[in-house]
Design a protein around this motif. Sequence first.
Motif, short mmCIF file in Angstrom:
data_model
loop_
_atom_site.label_atom_id
_atom_site.label_comp_id
_atom_site.label_asym_id
_atom_site.label_seq_id
_atom_site.Cartn_x
_atom_site.Cartn_y
_atom_site.Cartn_z
N GLU A 56 64.00 83.94 87.67
CA GLU A 56 62.49 84.16 87.54
C GLU A 56 61.98 85.32 86.33
O GLU A 56 61.13 85.08 85.72
CB GLU A 56 61.76 84.36 88.91
N ARG A 112 62.93 71.68 88.14
CA ARG A 112 62.38 72.78 88.77
C ARG A 112 62.92 72.91 90.11
O ARG A 112 62.67 71.71 90.75
CB ARG A 112 60.93 72.57 88.53
N ASP A 119 59.56 85.85 96.52
CA ASP A 119 58.22 85.93 96.38
C ASP A 119 57.88 87.04 95.65
O ASP A 119 57.81 88.35 96.45
CB ASP A 119 57.48 85.85 97.76
N ARG A 124 55.64 84.04 90.94
CA ARG A 124 54.03 83.91 91.17
C ARG A 124 53.62 83.67 89.62
O ARG A 124 52.86 82.53 89.50
CB ARG A 124 53.26 84.84 91.44
N GLN A 127 55.25 79.98 88.84
CA GLN A 127 54.53 79.11 89.66
C GLN A 127 53.16 78.60 88.98
O GLN A 127 52.77 77.66 88.89
CB GLN A 127 53.96 79.37 90.96
N TYR A 130 54.24 76.67 86.14
CA TYR A 130 54.46 75.19 86.49
C TYR A 130 53.25 74.55 86.60
O TYR A 130 53.14 73.38 86.38
CB TYR A 130 55.12 75.34 87.87
N ARG A 131 52.09 74.86 87.38
CA ARG A 131 50.88 74.25 87.40
C ARG A 131 50.30 73.93 86.22
O ARG A 131 49.54 73.02 86.04
CB ARG A 131 49.87 75.35 88.36
#
Length: 222
Positions: A56, A112, A119, A124, A127, A130-131
Amino acid sequence: MNKHERLKQLVQKYKHAWVFLYGFIYMPWFLWLEHHVTTDYHVIHSALDDKIPFLEVFIVPYLLWFVFIAAVVLYFFFTDVPGFYRLCTMLFTGMTIFLIISTLFPNGLALRPAVFEQDNIFVRLVQFVYRADTSTNVFPSIHVYNSLAACVAISHSEAFKKHKALTVGSYILAASIILATMFLKQHSVIDVSGAFVMAYAVYQFVYAPSARKVPKLSRQPV
């Protein structure tokens, strides 16, 4: 000099800004693909993809891509008009080929991670990406292709040759961005390879002809 004359000089100086009109072709086409290529598409996958870990932390260079490409384009826009035209020719040619491929050959990924083991701020950010960005329309990778195009422009710039540290730093950033596309599972090795092949092919038409002239000119008697 009044405002009208200053404005006229400014328009004349930066008349090459018309090139940015390409955005009115690219963005509507890309957004159309993002909304229509959602279920029925070819899944791109390589056995090597399964061996590449998810890291990440690479979200940092991945997001820096936007700054990197914008900075390189604006640098040439303000300092080297011929270089700007060549850079944009390479960028927009590849981006158009990408749109055509995505239209005729709908494609996407299934790489993915469904669950994140940690976390943290990097996860984040991943994420969020990805959205915001679907896992479709990935071949060839524009993240990779545009990074390569920027490096090509830098390597052909006489001004950059005087700033070795900046040049090397740009190459390192571009390499990190390319790795990020795979470590973040945003692209397959196939997407990355396709971007390299496309960059090589487009280079032959945009930069190679002028590069081949240099040795000939250097052999001319003074």
